[in-house]
Design an enzyme around this catalytic site. Structure first.
Site, PDB file in Angstrom:
ATOM      1  N   GLU A  48       0.851  -1.198   0.000  1.00  0.00           N
ATOM      2  CA  GLU A  48       0.000   0.000   0.000  1.00  0.00           C
ATOM      3  C   GLU A  48       0.883   1.245   0.000  1.00  0.00           C
ATOM      4  O   GLU A  48       1.609   1.492   0.969  1.00  0.00           O
ATOM      5  CB  GLU A  48      -0.905  -0.016   1.245  1.00  0.00           C
ATOM      6  CG  GLU A  48      -1.749   1.243   1.400  1.00  0.00           C
ATOM      7  CD  GLU A  48      -2.458   1.303   2.747  1.00  0.00           C
ATOM      8  OE1 GLU A  48      -2.735   0.248   3.358  1.00  0.00           O
ATOM      9  OE2 GLU A  48      -2.736   2.431   3.201  1.00  0.00           O
ATOM     10  N   ARG A  52       0.400  10.352   0.593  1.00  0.00           N
ATOM     11  CA  ARG A  52       0.769  11.389   1.570  1.00  0.00           C
ATOM     12  C   ARG A  52       1.948  12.207   1.112  1.00  0.00           C
ATOM     13  O   ARG A  52       2.386  13.109   1.821  1.00  0.00           O
ATOM     14  CB  ARG A  52       1.099  10.747   2.921  1.00  0.00           C
ATOM     15  CG  ARG A  52      -0.108  10.093   3.532  1.00  0.00           C
ATOM     16  CD  ARG A  52       0.181   9.555   4.905  1.00  0.00           C
ATOM     17  NE  ARG A  52      -0.721   8.450   5.155  1.00  0.00           N
ATOM     18  CZ  ARG A  52      -0.620   7.633   6.173  1.00  0.00           C
ATOM     19  NH1 ARG A  52       0.340   7.783   7.062  1.00  0.00           N
ATOM     20  NH2 ARG A  52      -1.483   6.662   6.328  1.00  0.00           N
ATOM     21  N   LYS A 136     -10.711  -2.336   6.760  1.00  0.00           N
ATOM     22  CA  LYS A 136      -9.539  -1.952   7.535  1.00  0.00           C
ATOM     23  C   LYS A 136     -10.033  -1.522   8.921  1.00  0.00           C
ATOM     24  O   LYS A 136     -11.107  -0.914   9.030  1.00  0.00           O
ATOM     25  CB  LYS A 136      -8.850  -0.785   6.818  1.00  0.00           C
ATOM     26  CG  LYS A 136      -7.768  -0.084   7.604  1.00  0.00           C
ATOM     27  CD  LYS A 136      -7.039   0.918   6.718  1.00  0.00           C
ATOM     28  CE  LYS A 136      -6.131   1.817   7.524  1.00  0.00           C
ATOM     29  NZ  LYS A 136      -5.144   2.523   6.715  1.00  0.00           N
TER      30      LYS A 136
HETATM   31  C1  3PG Z   1      -1.817   3.766   7.929  1.00  0.00           C
HETATM   32  O1  3PG Z   1      -1.563   4.530   7.042  1.00  0.00           O
HETATM   33  O2  3PG Z   1      -2.653   2.889   7.814  1.00  0.00           O
HETATM   34  C2  3PG Z   1      -1.089   3.938   9.200  1.00  0.00           C
HETATM   35  O3  3PG Z   1      -0.582   5.221   9.309  1.00  0.00           O
HETATM   36  C3  3PG Z   1       0.022   2.971   9.369  1.00  0.00           C
HETATM   37  O4  3PG Z   1       0.220   2.967  10.711  1.00  0.00           O
HETATM   38  P1  3PG Z   1       1.628   2.654  11.363  1.00  0.00           P
HETATM   39  O5  3PG Z   1       2.566   3.713  10.852  1.00  0.00           O
HETATM   40  O6  3PG Z   1       1.389   2.758  12.833  1.00  0.00           O
HETATM   41  O7  3PG Z   1       2.041   1.278  10.913  1.00  0.00           O
END
Ligand code: 3PG
Length: 214
Positions: A48, A52, A136
């Site tokens: 994924e 961002r 999710k």
């Molecule tokens: C996401 O984008 O789903 C989360 O920001 C990922 O979370 P993490 O950085 O705590 O793994």
């Protein structure tokens, strides 16, 4: 088969490729191909790439075009425009942190399968009504962690979750042991320092450890 069920089956197949979906924040699109090759080699081929950074769509395009075995998806999808742009770039699945009526309508009209984010039982029920079975759970740890998902298994047995947010190698087992968790997502496989240094062997090793979780 209804269009939404067809897309749910595509999401299911993608989420079952490995116990972990790497969540990537990429600053330099040139890192995309070697990074994705390392993730595929390590055994986590569903990737994924979050919207961002300005490099995200170019990264998705490059992975889709050049990395055999990768199933590249787009994350942080907030609007119908994001969904459309990701599909044009070659994304095979989309992930959103939450849902909005506009986004769900756009997903109905799109061929791109969506994994929508939820954090409450009401959101889960709303998405069930719209034909979603794979969701999710975000942000997993702050929102209640494995105990909350475990508590949903009995009243909402038809749903399967990909918890994401605050998950690491240390706590992934808590989630992966639940009957209603299909895989977890996390950014720990592609840390910023390793991406910046071009440490593809290090990323492949993190992917290998993640793959071995199940
Ligand atoms: C996401 O984008 O789903 C989360 O920001 C990922 O979370 P993490 O950085 O705590 O793994």
């Amino acid at each position: 088969m209804s269009p939404i069920e067809h897309k749910q089956q595509q999401v299911e197949a993608t989420l079952k490729l490995a116990p972990v979906v790497p969540v990537v924040i990429i600053d330099d699109a040139k890192a995309a191909v070697p990074m994705a090759r390392a993730l595929v080699a390590g055994g986590t081929p569903a990737i994924e790439v979050t919207l961002r950074t300005p490099a995200a769509l170019e990264a998705i395009r490059a992975i889709a075009a050049e990395v055999e075995g990768a199933v590249v998806g787009v994350g942080t999808v907030l609007t119908p425009k994001d969904l459309h742009a990701a599909q044009q770039a070659g994304a095979r699945f989309a992930v959103s942190p939450g849902v909005s009526p506009k986004l769900l309508d756009a997903a109905d009209d799109s061929e791109l399968p969506l994994l929508p984010g939820t954090a409450t039982a009401s959101e889960v029920m709303h998405l069930l009504e719209r034909g979603y079975r794979f969701l999710k759970f975000f942000p997993a740890v702050p929102a209640g962690g494995h105990k909350l998902i475990g508590a949903w298994a009995s009243p909402l047995p038809q749903v399967r979750f990909c918890p994401t947010g605050g998950i690491s190698l240390a706590n992934a087992h808590d989630f992966l042991g639940l009957p209603n968790v299909v895989c977890v997502g996390g950014s720990w496989l592609t840390p910023a320092d390793k991406l910046k240094a071009g440490d593809w062997a290090g990323i492949e090793q993190l992917a290998r450890e993640a793959k071995a979780l199940r």
